[in-house]
Design an enzyme around this catalytic site. Structure first.
Site, mmCIF file in Angstrom:
data_model
loop_
_atom_site.group_PDB
_atom_site.id
_atom_site.type_symbol
_atom_site.label_atom_id
_atom_site.label_comp_id
_atom_site.label_asym_id
_atom_site.label_seq_id
_atom_site.Cartn_x
_atom_site.Cartn_y
_atom_site.Cartn_z
ATOM 1 N N LYS A 1 40.198 51.329 42.106
ATOM 2 C CA LYS A 1 39.098 50.360 42.085
ATOM 3 C C LYS A 1 37.901 50.970 42.803
ATOM 4 O O LYS A 1 37.958 51.265 43.993
ATOM 5 C CB LYS A 1 39.516 49.051 42.751
ATOM 6 C CG LYS A 1 38.438 47.984 42.676
ATOM 7 C CD LYS A 1 38.996 46.575 42.870
ATOM 8 C CE LYS A 1 39.475 46.343 44.269
ATOM 9 N NZ LYS A 1 39.799 44.910 44.498
ATOM 10 N N ASP B 1 40.742 33.828 47.302
ATOM 11 C CA ASP B 1 40.310 34.123 45.934
ATOM 12 C C ASP B 1 41.516 34.148 44.995
ATOM 13 O O ASP B 1 41.671 35.064 44.187
ATOM 14 C CB ASP B 1 39.562 35.458 45.894
ATOM 15 C CG ASP B 1 38.724 35.612 44.624
ATOM 16 O OD1 ASP B 1 38.446 34.584 43.963
ATOM 17 O OD2 ASP B 1 38.352 36.742 44.286
#
Length: 815
Positions: free
Chosen positions: A515, A612
């Site tokens: 990422k 989240d």
């Protein structure tokens, strides 16, 4: 060099000292020196004698008083200005291992400022300290040497033009059983001969969040509490009465009862399927081997007749040292202390961190209990017979000694060239400074996020976000580029607010997800740091595992395990060519994700709130096992005396807890609400917000909950599931979901209660499938099924239908 008369006086003084010390009255070759003082002092049942008649040199002191505590030893110092008078000689009656404890505090007087002293210390041809620069605070250094001569020489060698000093000194003969002749080299079948090495104590740690002072140890060793080094949170245990040294075949010379009578236990009760470790991280100097001793004593429970096996692994830097089975060690005797020794070869990086871990053994049917009582770390001298970092031999074969023994003739020959180079260097430096300032202005524009998250520079000018971090997972940017084919766009497997996610392959053929944060990332530097730190704090089967990170040249790159099946979202409505999930698979995924979140909420003294939770952040491996990912927004939960954390609202639209959204009050129940939204996505097979649908259907929560309250469950079920799941099971599922979506957090279940309900629903579903199997094939036997169930509790059904997956898991060490 002292004469024979002084030598005999020294021996006589030490014989008197032995008679005055009750703890070691029967031990020879033990010396305590009060350096620079004309008087003797007594500290913790040890009498430190004056060295006035033992060595030359002058003394520096403050107020000389016998207060009885260790501070007394730092009130005077013996100072040496030349090598000839800087040697202590100790007569040795019996060869063997000796402990040397040296006390330093640079005193300042009208005639001498010891803060400017520079010197080296050696013993028996080993360099203990090279070019020592005194700390402004008191320091106690501890060494262990194998003495094979009739005298022990300890030298304090001042640098030319400077002085050396010492405040106090201890030399103790150690019990024969304390240090073995050799120890196993981790990762090999070989042993390392310890007797040819000197050792320096790096850390001596007691478990249970308790320290052990010198007066509680027969050898006056200091044992620090493990709380300062622990990367995970365990449960402290104390049971001093249970310790039985005779049963273990050792004495309290190895470690005192206060070490073996306390322990830190891995929290595995709340989630027996936790693939977690207890890990302690220590800063060490690269380029040296390290001798590690693990101390164990089962003071928790008798292993025989206990429903849970006491069986676990111990690791050093991810390398397995041994599996501990308490039913086999010392015949499983309760309270019998023992220890395990090992040697870790030179650190594989220049980071200089050593991780010691205990972890659950996952190949047993019963739930394991794991614990540790203490450990010791000692640095071993290298091939240069040195313990100082100045002489370190780094993993790549280079030396940390940047100086050169260049001859005077060569220096003279190069002087002319240096003059020319100086002029050239000034020009180049001026150009580089201008370029760096321009780049810094650009970086400040991109990462203007306050003082707490400033990008730092290392000595080469590279930007390193974690330059002083204890996290030892940094990957070079070149390796990341190699793994992703220089961030080839064809390898992109996901795009989010942080940036792009690439599929990569490391040199050992390990597939990884990379990422990479974009410079304009909405999450930015703070979230990058949070995610890396969170991923290194926790290791759990249902939390995605960190492999490494890269912060070189201001990059924000996280490398974690590659999840073959992508996200849960991909299999619910962003299907493309992906197979649809059965109801059984959906329940298993919910159970797995709930386990991961439950561990975050309960696995430490303060909860971690994910903040989240959404279907895009639940990843699936090749066996569709769920792992929670993306911890960039995670937040430490409230203290025990608080109900919430007040913080700015962050998260994903459609998943936000309304209580958090309106009041900015974050709790663990905020994650429960978000998970309730995910549960709706799972049963409905559609996104939370879908603008393409009629207005009344755009918002999943409003649309689905209205129909649930009307009892029209068939209208919300994913069309793929119609006829494949019983409506009463969907009804139970929706009842639990509705509670999670309560407007008030107090009305929502805790994640543990939610997990129990999901486990129960999975149990019912599995029983239905068994019944259907028997009906379809009456001749078939289901006795050999790997699925076992019980309604006794969550832990008893934690392995439902996932035994094959769990058996394939390879346990990895954290950090």
């Amino acid at each position: 060099m002292i004469n024979l008369k002084l030598f005999l006086e020294l021996k006589l003084c030490f014989l008197i000292t032995l008679l005055c010390s009750s703890h070691i009255s029967s031990v020879s070759d033990t010396f305590f020196i009060n350096c620079g003082s004309p008087t003797n002092v007594t500290v913790n049942n040890r009498t430190f004698v004056s060295d006035n008649n033992l060595v030359q040199g002058f003394s520096v002191g403050t107020t000389d008083s016998n207060s009885g505590d260790e501070s007394t030893l730092f009130q005077t110092a013996r100072v040496f200005s030349d090598e000839s008078s800087s040697t202590y000689r100790f007569p040795i009656e019996e060869h063997g291992w000796f402990l040397i404890r040296i006390y330093f505090l640079p005193l300042v007087s009208a005639s001498q400022d010891l803060t400017t002293a520079r010197f080296s210390v050696s013993a028996q041809n080993f360099t203990l300290i090279r070019e020592y620069k005194p700390s402004t605070t008191s320091v106690v250094r501890e060494y262990i040497l194998n003495v094979t001569t009739d005298s022990l020489l300890l030298q304090f060698l001042p640098r030319t033009g400077s002085v050396s000093f010492i405040n106090a000194l201890e030399v103790l003969r150690l019990p024969e059983t304390l240090i073995p002749e050799d120890a196993k080299l981790i990762g090999t079948q070989k042993d390392l001969k310890l007797s040819s090495h000197a050792m320096e104590t790096v850390s001596r740690v007691n478990m249970g969040n308790l320290s052990v002072s010198r007066d509680q140890d027969k050898l006056w060793r200091q044992w620090d509490s493990d709380s300062a080094y622990k990367a995970h949170f365990g449960t402290p245990v104390m049971n001093l009465k249970a310790v039985n040294f005779s049963a273990g075949g050792i004495t309290d010379d190895i470690a005192p009862v206060y070490v073996y009578g306390t322990a830190t236990r891995l929290n595995s009760d709340l989630d027996p399927n936790t693939n977690a470790n207890l890990t302690w991280t220590f800063k060490v100097e690269p380029g040296f081997d390290y001798f590690v001793r693990f101390h164990f004593c089962n003071i928790i429970v008798d292993p025989f007749g206990f429903e849970r096996q006491i069986r676990f692994d111990i690791f050093v830097n991810s390398e397995k040292v041994r599996t501990i089975d308490m039913t086999e060690v010392l015949n499983g005797t309760f309270g019998a202390p023992f220890f395990v020794d090992a040697v870790m070869r030179k650190a594989k990086s220049r980071e200089g961190f050593l991780n010691l871990s205990i972890g659950l053994v996952m190949d047993v049917s019963s739930y394991p209990v794991s614990f540790i009582n203490g450990f010791e770390i000692s640095k071993l001298s290298n091939d240069k017979r040195s313990l100082d970092a100045f002489d370190a031999i780094l993993p790549d074969g280079s030396s940390s000694n940047k100086s050169s023994n260049t001859s005077v003739g060569l220096i003279a020959g190069l002087s002319a060239a240096l003059c020319v180079a100086l002029v050239f260097g000034v020009v180049v430096s001026w150009w580089c400074i201008r370029k760096r300032r321009r780049r810094n202005r650009q970086m400040q524009t991109v990462h203007s996020r306050g003082d707490d998250h400033q990008i730092k520079k290392n000595e080469t000018g590279e930007s390193l976000i974690f330059s002083s971090s204890k996290i030892g997972y940094r990957y070079p940017l070149a390796l990341i580029k190699e793994a992703t084919d220089d961030f080839d766009e064809s390898l992109v497997i996901g795009v989010g607010g942080f940036g792009k996610v690439y599929k990569g392959v490391l040199r050992d053929k390990t597939e990884v997800a990379v990422k990479r944060g974009a410079p304009q990332s909405r999450q930015g530097l703070a979230e990058f740091k949070t995610e890396v730190e969170m991923l290194t704090q926790f290791r759990h089967r249902h939390l995605v595992s960190l492999i490494g990170y890269c912060d070189e040249n201001s990059e924000m790159i996280i490398v974690y395990e590659y999840m073959e099946k992508g996200t849960l979202k991909d299999h619910l409505y962003d299907l493309d060519d992906k197979p649809r999930l059965s109801w059984r698979q959906r329940l298993e995924i919910c159970v797995g994700a709930a386990r991961g979140l439950h561990y975050l909420h309960t696995g430490s003294t303060r909860a971690i709130i994910h903040r989240d939770v959404k279907s895009a952040n639940i990843l699936l491996d090749d066996n569709f096992m769920a792992k929670v990912a993306d911890f960039g927004l995670s937040k430490t939960g409230p203290d025990l005396d608080q109900t919430h954390v007040s913080t700015a609202v962050k998260g994903s639209f459609g998943y936000l807890d309304p209580e958090y959204l309106t009041r900015q009050q974050l709790t663990e129940k905020s994650d429960v609400y978000s998970f309730g939204v995910v549960m709706l996505e799972v049963v409905c097979g559609r996104p939370v917000i879908d603008p393409s649908l009629p207005r009344e259907k755009v918002n999943l929560i409003e649309w689905a909950m209205k129909l649930v309250k009307k009892g029209k469950l068939e209208d919300i079920i994913d069309p793929f599931l119609v006829g494949k799941v019983k409506l009463e099971e969907v009804k139970k599922y929706c009842e639990v979901t509705e509670k999670c979506l309560s407007q008030n957090g107090i009305e929502r279940p805790a994640m543990g209660d939610l997990l129990w309900n999901l486990e129960f629903m999975l149990q019912v579903q599995a029983k239905d499938e068994k019944a259907a199997m028997v009906d379809d094939k009456p001749e078939a036997s289901v006795v050999g099924s790997t699925m076992q169930f019980s309604v006794n509790g969550v832990g008893d059904i934690a392995g439902v239908s996932m035994s094959k997956v769990f058996a394939q898991m390879v346990r990895e060490e954290t950090r």
